[in-house]
Motif scaffolding. Structure first.
Motif, PDB file in Angstrom:
ATOM      1  N   ALA A 101       0.839  -1.199   0.000  1.00 42.86           N
ATOM      2  CA  ALA A 101       0.000   0.000   0.000  1.00 42.86           C
ATOM      3  C   ALA A 101       0.875   1.249   0.000  1.00 42.86           C
ATOM      4  O   ALA A 101       1.844   1.327   0.753  1.00 42.86           O
ATOM      5  N   TYR A 102       0.559   2.179  -0.818  1.00 44.81           N
ATOM      6  CA  TYR A 102       1.304   3.440  -0.937  1.00 44.81           C
ATOM      7  C   TYR A 102       2.781   3.206  -1.292  1.00 44.81           C
ATOM      8  O   TYR A 102       3.590   4.122  -1.195  1.00 44.81           O
ATOM      9  N   GLY A 103       3.118   1.983  -1.694  1.00 40.78           N
ATOM     10  CA  GLY A 103       4.524   1.645  -1.929  1.00 40.78           C
ATOM     11  C   GLY A 103       5.012   2.109  -3.298  1.00 40.78           C
ATOM     12  O   GLY A 103       4.304   1.984  -4.296  1.00 40.78           O
ATOM     13  N   MET A 104       6.237   2.588  -3.317  1.00 35.18           N
ATOM     14  CA  MET A 104       6.857   2.999  -4.581  1.00 35.18           C
ATOM     15  C   MET A 104       6.973   1.811  -5.532  1.00 35.18           C
ATOM     16  O   MET A 104       6.902   1.962  -6.750  1.00 35.18           O
TER      17      MET A 104
ATOM     18  N   PRO B  21      -0.486   5.137  -5.283  1.00 34.13           N
ATOM     19  CA  PRO B  21      -0.974   3.785  -5.003  1.00 34.13           C
ATOM     20  C   PRO B  21      -1.799   3.833  -3.730  1.00 34.13           C
ATOM     21  O   PRO B  21      -1.391   4.482  -2.761  1.00 34.13           O
ATOM     22  N   GLU B  22      -2.944   3.165  -3.728  1.00 37.14           N
ATOM     23  CA  GLU B  22      -3.815   3.181  -2.540  1.00 37.14           C
ATOM     24  C   GLU B  22      -3.599   1.917  -1.698  1.00 37.14           C
ATOM     25  O   GLU B  22      -2.651   1.176  -1.919  1.00 37.14           O
ATOM     26  N   TYR B  23      -4.521   1.670  -0.784  1.00 40.02           N
ATOM     27  CA  TYR B  23      -4.324   0.605   0.202  1.00 40.02           C
ATOM     28  C   TYR B  23      -4.594  -0.807  -0.342  1.00 40.02           C
ATOM     29  O   TYR B  23      -3.804  -1.728  -0.156  1.00 40.02           O
ATOM     30  N   ALA B  24      -5.726  -0.950  -1.030  1.00 35.44           N
ATOM     31  CA  ALA B  24      -6.157  -2.309  -1.418  1.00 35.44           C
ATOM     32  C   ALA B  24      -5.296  -2.864  -2.554  1.00 35.44           C
ATOM     33  O   ALA B  24      -4.608  -2.124  -3.257  1.00 35.44           O
ATOM     34  N   ALA B  25      -5.397  -4.163  -2.757  1.00 32.61           N
ATOM     35  CA  ALA B  25      -4.607  -4.820  -3.811  1.00 32.61           C
ATOM     36  C   ALA B  25      -4.927  -4.198  -5.166  1.00 32.61           C
ATOM     37  O   ALA B  25      -6.097  -4.066  -5.540  1.00 32.61           O
TER      38      ALA B  25
ATOM     39  N   SER C 133     -11.913  -6.893   1.185  1.00 32.30           N
ATOM     40  CA  SER C 133     -10.834  -5.901   1.086  1.00 32.30           C
ATOM     41  C   SER C 133     -11.371  -4.488   1.319  1.00 32.30           C
ATOM     42  O   SER C 133     -12.568  -4.290   1.483  1.00 32.30           O
ATOM     43  N   VAL C 134     -10.445  -3.525   1.321  1.00 24.55           N
ATOM     44  CA  VAL C 134     -10.846  -2.116   1.385  1.00 24.55           C
ATOM     45  C   VAL C 134     -11.431  -1.738   0.029  1.00 24.55           C
ATOM     46  O   VAL C 134     -10.983  -2.215  -1.012  1.00 24.55           O
ATOM     47  N   GLY C 135     -12.462  -0.887   0.030  1.00 28.21           N
ATOM     48  CA  GLY C 135     -13.152  -0.580  -1.222  1.00 28.21           C
ATOM     49  C   GLY C 135     -12.600   0.632  -1.946  1.00 28.21           C
ATOM     50  O   GLY C 135     -11.625   1.253  -1.525  1.00 28.21           O
TER      51      GLY C 135
END
Ligand code: GLU
Ligand code: MG
Length: 480
Positions: free
Chosen positions: A184-187, A216-220, A267-269
């Motif tokens: 999540a939020y990863g480069m 980039p957001e949290y969910a896959a 998951s997160v929506g």
């Protein structure tokens, strides 16, 4: 391209002179489009279930479409998300016609679909009057009502989406297989899909959209793009263009984009948060009423009343802003979706997150973020309803309760009650009941729209009655 002001306003009745003017302007636009390599124009509108529908014309036919419109059945206003059809008191059945006219002010070549232009449509009845279910006209009317009292609104939708591998993903209808694996939020997640994200940014820019951020957001597989604020109608048109651009670039890269409120049941929506600021007309230009006052967090009395008007009506507003059964799988505590009816400064668990911006930029940056809404909403209808709620707040001079500075889920129920932190509806049926009881929203949207909202929401509740969260997510995943 030289901009000629669009003569059509919410109250316009198309007469022979107006039609001739529109046709002449469209002929000029068509010449310009041809020079840009455009061969066809997609006239779009968003239906009550939140799906963008279209009729298209070859560029040579744009002049006729602008003057006389393109025929379309009104029945699409009672389509459900799976394309099944219900009927309401005002719409239903195979008989009747309305006319789609391209809004020439908002027509843009779509960089993501070479050879195509996008034009949000005005919808007229055959007698030349505005169709009662033209939600763009409804939004213009609400904007005009506020303007009549010296107020204007700046708005922007923040769009989240999740990208799935495989060009068969949409065809298969079911599967979601995240197209990137980074955190999540990863480069890493930017690096994995750098070419794709670059193409999204390029296409948006070339289509005239001002992007302010992408991450980039949290969910896959999830990303988010934020765009610059505009007038409400512009913000809603841009939300449609952004989604269609992302969808097109995703397919071009052999992937599929889901804007569903709940891509996977566990998951997160995806949210589509709305940023709103209220501006007061002033001799030196509009001034942001969300800042520079002596109300909570620096709001002026007007800014506070507008925000309080929205807070007061959130349960009913959800029938418009969280319009699908899947929306309530997303709207759960501790998922940053804003599942509690409260507000707080920079509180990502409050339905209304107040944002002031950094010291020194508050006068332009301060705004209210409505977090509890998602991209299944018709953005025109949602903004019209939010403006109506805000206007009622101004009329009633409403005040905000104390801001909430914690995750409300961590408070005991009696403490939440003592602090006026209401639970938001836990289902579409609950928000629909609140909507149907809300006379302010009903009056603002009008009988034809409110009745159709009820018919469509009831239809989707019945359609998914008894479905598991996994089934709801699967049915909704590729529709909006
Ligand atoms: N994905 C979250 C939602 O469902 C929002 C995350 C964020 O705060 O941007 O609204
Ligand atoms: Mg986000």
């Amino acid at each position: 391209m030289e901009q000629i002001p669009e003569p059509v306003t919410a109250g316009t009745v198309l007469n022979a002179r107006t039609r001739a003017r529109l046709g002449a302007r469209a002929a000029e636009t068509a010449r310009w489009l041809t020079g840009q390599g455009v061969v066809a124009v997609a006239l779009t509108w968003v239906d009550v279930s939140g799906i963008t529908r279209t009729k298209t014309v070859p560029v040579e036919r744009l002049e006729h479409a602008a003057a006389w419109g393109v025929g379309m059945s009104p029945v699409f206003d009672v389509f459900l998300l799976d394309d099944s059809i219900v009927s309401g008191r005002h719409v239903g059945g195979p008989v009747g016609d309305l006319r789609l006219h391209p809004d020439l002010d908002r027509l843009v070549p779509m960089a993501a679909l070479p050879g195509w232009a996008h034009a949000p449509a005005h919808r007229y009845a055959q007698d030349g009057t505005v169709h009662p279910l033209d939600t763009r006209a409804l939004l213009r009317r609400e904007t005009d009502r506020l303007a009549g009292h010296g107020w204007s609104v700046k708005a922007a939708f923040e769009i989240e989406w999740a990208v799935s591998k495989g060009d068969g993903a949409m065809g298969d209808g079911e599967g979601f297989s995240p197209a990137c694996r980074g955190p999540a939020y990863g480069m890493t997640r930017v690096t994995e899909l750098a070419g794709y994200l670059r193409d999204v940014l390029t296409a948006l820019k070339e289509s005239g959209v001002t992007v302010v951020q992408l991450h980039p957001e949290y969910a896959a597989g999830q990303y988010e793009v934020s765009v610059a604020v505009e007038d409400p109608l512009g913000a809603a048109d841009t939300a449609v263009l952004v989604k269609e651009t992302i969808r097109a670039v995703s397919m071009e890269h052999g992937m599929a984009a889901s804007f569903s409120p709940k891509v996977e049941a566990d998951s997160v929506g995806n949210g589509a948060h709305v940023h709103l600021s209220l501006w007061r007309a002033n001799a030196d230009g509009p001034v942001n009423a969300m800042s520079g006052g002596d109300g909570p967090c620096g709001m002026t009395a007007g800014g506070e009343a507008f925000a309080a008007g929205i807070l007061h009506r959130l349960p009913a507003l959800l029938a418009v802003g969280a319009p699908t059964v899947a929306s309530y799988l997303r709207l759960v505590p501790s998922h940053w979706a804003g599942a509690f009816a409260c507000w707080g400064l920079e509180n990502r668990e409050a339905a209304l997150r107040f944002v002031t911006g950094a010291d020194g930029e508050q006068a332009t940056a301060a705004n209210l973020e409505v977090k509890c809404v998602d991209a299944a909403a018709n953005p025109y209808l949602l903004l019209a309803a939010l403006l109506a709620a805000g206007r009622d707040g101004l009329d009633a001079d409403r005040r905000l309760p104390e801001p909430v500075g914690v995750d409300p889920a961590g408070l005991a129920e009696d403490e939440r009650a003592a602090r006026s932190i209401g639970p938001l509806p836990a289902s579409l049926a609950e928000s629909l009941a609140a909507f149907e009881a809300d006379t302010v929203l009903r009056d603002a949207l009008g009988e034809a729209v409110t009745d159709t909202v009820s018919a469509v929401r009831r239809g989707e509740i019945e359609l998914l009655d008894g479905a598991t969260p996994q089934q709801v997510a699967a049915v909704t995943r590729w529709r909006h």
